[in-house]
Design a protein around this motif. Sequence first.
Motif, PDB file in Angstrom:
ATOM      1  N   ASP A  43       0.692  -1.375  -0.279  1.00 35.51           N
ATOM      2  CA  ASP A  43       0.298  -0.117   0.142  1.00 35.51           C
ATOM      3  C   ASP A  43       1.165   1.267   0.049  1.00 35.51           C
ATOM      4  O   ASP A  43       0.839   2.014   1.131  1.00 35.51           O
ATOM      5  N   LYS A  65      -3.407   4.236   0.810  1.00 36.17           N
ATOM      6  CA  LYS A  65      -4.405   4.784   0.395  1.00 36.17           C
ATOM      7  C   LYS A  65      -5.896   3.627   1.429  1.00 36.17           C
ATOM      8  O   LYS A  65      -6.894   3.730   1.681  1.00 36.17           O
ATOM      9  N   TYR A 113      -5.945   0.073   1.477  1.00 35.28           N
ATOM     10  CA  TYR A 113      -6.656  -0.754   0.077  1.00 35.28           C
ATOM     11  C   TYR A 113      -4.960  -1.012  -0.547  1.00 35.28           C
ATOM     12  O   TYR A 113      -4.904  -0.257  -0.937  1.00 35.28           O
ATOM     13  N   SER A 129      -4.908  -1.843  -4.524  1.00 41.64           N
ATOM     14  CA  SER A 129      -5.265  -2.187  -5.566  1.00 41.64           C
ATOM     15  C   SER A 129      -5.328  -3.877  -6.764  1.00 41.64           C
ATOM     16  O   SER A 129      -4.406  -4.200  -5.782  1.00 41.64           O
ATOM     17  N   ARG A 130      -5.581  -3.985  -8.022  1.00 46.02           N
ATOM     18  CA  ARG A 130      -5.844  -4.828  -8.324  1.00 46.02           C
ATOM     19  C   ARG A 130      -4.109  -5.321  -8.282  1.00 46.02           C
ATOM     20  O   ARG A 130      -3.082  -6.301  -8.160  1.00 46.02           O
ATOM     21  N   ASP A 133      -1.449  -3.890  -6.541  1.00 43.95           N
ATOM     22  CA  ASP A 133      -0.609  -3.961  -5.480  1.00 43.95           C
ATOM     23  C   ASP A 133      -0.381  -5.887  -4.703  1.00 43.95           C
ATOM     24  O   ASP A 133      -0.365  -6.040  -4.335  1.00 43.95           O
ATOM     25  N   THR A 152     -13.321  -0.223  -4.978  1.00 50.42           N
ATOM     26  CA  THR A 152     -11.939   0.328  -4.616  1.00 50.42           C
ATOM     27  C   THR A 152     -10.618  -0.661  -4.737  1.00 50.42           C
ATOM     28  O   THR A 152      -9.864  -0.896  -4.927  1.00 50.42           O
ATOM     29  N   GLY A 153     -10.565  -1.519  -3.515  1.00 47.46           N
ATOM     30  CA  GLY A 153      -9.802  -2.989  -3.182  1.00 47.46           C
ATOM     31  C   GLY A 153     -10.318  -3.188  -2.025  1.00 47.46           C
ATOM     32  O   GLY A 153     -11.096  -3.793  -1.488  1.00 47.46           O
TER      33      GLY A 153
END
Length: 160
Positions: free
Chosen positions: A30, A34, A36, A38-39, A41, A69-70
């Motif tokens: 991260d 954020k 969260y 992401s794909r 990440d 969002t994730g």
Amino acid sequence: MFSTFSFCQRERNITDMDTKRFEEVFQLCDVDKKGYLSREDMKLAVVMLFGYKPSKSETIHLMANCTSTGVPLEQFVPLMGKKLSVEYRNEKTRRIFNAFDAQCRGFLKLEDFKRAFNLVAPRLPERTVLEAFRHVDKDADGFVSFKDFENVISYGQANS
């Protein structure tokens, strides 16, 4: 004594050390803080934790029940715990694959099969090794991924 099949079916309990490692990897992946992953990440996190880049379909599956969002930390930790448990069941297959993959490329070629079979069954005809390789190399591209190898091994275990 465990049979090969039952050994691979045992599950691993997730420890506090595992949970701490998942949290550390989450924080490292991260990058923008954020809250969260992401794909992209998530792919990096899987590489860091399990040593391979997940396929697009696996990434979609991992992110399926997460927010738009994730993946937040509170979902990431149990998700990776479940994945670790599944990976543990496949540990023996991974060790066999790694023994074949002497050059640590992450895939097998025909010469890897020949070398491994020559060590364990030196009198086995070369055509038999070639047939075995062709059976595992479903798309006939000359490469056998771990997933292809795993499918063949688990098929043999389920039918033994």
